[in-house]
Design a protein around this motif. Sequence first.
Motif, PDB file in Angstrom:
ATOM      1  N   ILE A  35       0.850  -1.212   0.000  1.00  0.00           N
ATOM      2  CA  ILE A  35       0.000   0.000   0.000  1.00  0.00           C
ATOM      3  C   ILE A  35       0.880   1.255   0.000  1.00  0.00           C
ATOM      4  O   ILE A  35       0.606   2.231  -0.702  1.00  0.00           O
ATOM      5  N   LEU A  36       1.935   1.192   0.779  1.00  0.00           N
ATOM      6  CA  LEU A  36       2.874   2.323   0.848  1.00  0.00           C
ATOM      7  C   LEU A  36       3.435   2.628  -0.547  1.00  0.00           C
ATOM      8  O   LEU A  36       3.468   3.780  -0.995  1.00  0.00           O
ATOM      9  N   LYS A  37       3.843   1.584  -1.239  1.00  0.00           N
ATOM     10  CA  LYS A  37       4.415   1.783  -2.576  1.00  0.00           C
ATOM     11  C   LYS A  37       3.358   2.286  -3.560  1.00  0.00           C
ATOM     12  O   LYS A  37       3.656   3.124  -4.414  1.00  0.00           O
ATOM     13  N   GLU A  38       2.134   1.772  -3.402  1.00  0.00           N
ATOM     14  CA  GLU A  38       1.035   2.230  -4.272  1.00  0.00           C
ATOM     15  C   GLU A  38       0.829   3.740  -4.116  1.00  0.00           C
ATOM     16  O   GLU A  38       0.443   4.419  -5.050  1.00  0.00           O
ATOM     17  N   HIS A  39       1.037   4.234  -2.893  1.00  0.00           N
ATOM     18  CA  HIS A  39       0.795   5.657  -2.621  1.00  0.00           C
ATOM     19  C   HIS A  39       2.069   6.480  -2.616  1.00  0.00           C
ATOM     20  O   HIS A  39       2.160   7.510  -1.942  1.00  0.00           O
ATOM     21  N   LYS A  40       3.045   6.016  -3.377  1.00  0.00           N
ATOM     22  CA  LYS A  40       4.337   6.723  -3.353  1.00  0.00           C
ATOM     23  C   LYS A  40       4.207   8.166  -3.854  1.00  0.00           C
ATOM     24  O   LYS A  40       4.877   9.064  -3.328  1.00  0.00           O
ATOM     25  N   ALA A  41       3.328   8.390  -4.824  1.00  0.00           N
ATOM     26  CA  ALA A  41       3.265   9.739  -5.402  1.00  0.00           C
ATOM     27  C   ALA A  41       2.773  10.785  -4.387  1.00  0.00           C
ATOM     28  O   ALA A  41       3.449  11.793  -4.166  1.00  0.00           O
TER      29      ALA A  41
ATOM     30  N   TYR B 231      14.344  12.070   6.979  1.00  0.00           N
ATOM     31  CA  TYR B 231      13.711  10.852   6.440  1.00  0.00           C
ATOM     32  C   TYR B 231      12.453  10.567   7.251  1.00  0.00           C
ATOM     33  O   TYR B 231      12.407   9.572   7.987  1.00  0.00           O
ATOM     34  N   PRO B 232      11.429  11.405   7.151  1.00  0.00           N
ATOM     35  CA  PRO B 232      10.257  11.220   8.023  1.00  0.00           C
ATOM     36  C   PRO B 232       9.532   9.915   7.752  1.00  0.00           C
ATOM     37  O   PRO B 232       8.846   9.397   8.621  1.00  0.00           O
TER      38      PRO B 232
ATOM     39  N   MET C 227       1.921   7.943   5.729  1.00  0.00           N
ATOM     40  CA  MET C 227       2.578   6.628   5.782  1.00  0.00           C
ATOM     41  C   MET C 227       1.891   5.753   6.837  1.00  0.00           C
ATOM     42  O   MET C 227       1.574   4.585   6.588  1.00  0.00           O
ATOM     43  N   VAL C 228       1.629   6.317   8.010  1.00  0.00           N
ATOM     44  CA  VAL C 228       0.968   5.556   9.078  1.00  0.00           C
ATOM     45  C   VAL C 228      -0.404   5.083   8.603  1.00  0.00           C
ATOM     46  O   VAL C 228      -0.831   3.968   8.891  1.00  0.00           O
TER      47      VAL C 228
END
Length: 474
Positions: free
Chosen positions: A72-78, A155-156, A189-190
Amino acid sequence: MVMFSTTTQMANGTNLHLENLFLSSIQPLTKSISRSKEEVNKAIESAKTAQKLWAKTPLWKRAELLHKAAAILKEHKAPIAECLVKEIAKPAKDAVTEVVRSGDLVSYCAEEGVRVLGEGKFLVSDSFPGNERTKYCLTSKIPLGVVLAIPPFNYPVNLAVSKIAPALISGNSIVLKPPTQGAVAALHMVHCFHLAGFPKGLISCVTGKGSEIGDFLTMHPDVNCISFTGGDTGIAISKKSAMIPLQMELGGKDACIVLEDADLDLVAANIVKGGFSYSGQRCTAVKVALVMKSVADTLVKKINDKVAKLTVGPPEDDCDITPVVTESSANFIEELVKDAKEKGATFCQEYKRKGNLIWPLLLDNVGANMRIAREEPFGPVLPVIRINSVEEGILHCNSSNFGLQGCVFTKDINKAMLVSDAMETGTVQINSAPARGPDHFPFQGLKDSGIGSQGITNSINMMTKVKTTIINLP
Ligand code: G3P
């Protein structure tokens, strides 16, 4: 529909109001935001309760959820990268890299956790003198409880997940205190973890200024472990915190020692990348180059040729050099530059600043009496100290109160190993600039650079305790 909105101060000094930034699948984050002491208490209480059940959740299931969160994190990278660009002026491409790297870290952690936590030890008593074979000892690793994660502004996302993922796979719950600059990216991210389906209360995010809620959080009796990355606040935390495991990385003055036989093109490329990427705002940035006099003129010219090619401007344009994170950071960098000027350093470029944007600057012929020789600018200013011997370089490196990483450039591996052994730093890179990654490598600092060791496996071990059960035979 406004999914989430907030006002955050950007690195260029202006206020940014973020509205509807996230994709429609993302739900409002208001439940994750706690500011008052009462809200902090609530978050920690929920984390404490949720952890008890989570610790009993099968390891493979914990790993499965982490893999889901990573995807999911990678899907929302933008959209997350967009926050990093706006909040902390991270160049656009680096911002995307940070999110992707974080997804990979979470997945790797899930896999490593299954391996590391999936096995224990079996000992028998008669291997110790005086004992019969009457006792069997079984060991396993158990979670600590509530882990408080405090990542820095640079690097938050990545330095948050490097704490969150090992904590979760080990059966701990998480209270995250994101950096003030970078909090919105961290919240998003959380939320990806929440979307993956982690139990309610297991992961909380407590926003607010460290000066307001920092002590309350770090001294909270229900916090069982602190993983902190940042400045010397870490030293204060370690003095005040209770008897709990601490993992800390508190910056560095990473030295780059250049020997006479070094490949100077390689050195120049690494010094420019190591010293100026993300405008020098990395704990592992090259922060002082210690160059043998005989090759210094040639090397400085090569570095200057590369510095001239660095682009300076907004992070949206993916410039190499972008505004530093706050006005006070820019002021501090300027103080160091002025001090170097007064004490006679050679300015390879003209010092130029516009707001928080500072143009890259190489300072040659820096002397040990200059502040820039010892202090960490966390900005795009790099001092060169010309040395007469390797020993002089090592002496300078070891006289620092920091000891994070260092590097040595030489074609002679025997010399490199001797220098590595002599440098009092947690890591020495041979023929490359300092860097934390790949993220499964151990990462640690000596002296004021920190305590404990990070990297995925070490973090998993650090966030667990050994438990033994002994079967006593009649
Ligand atoms: O805390 C370490 C961070 O500041 C640097 O990480 O990956 O850029 O070497 P990295």
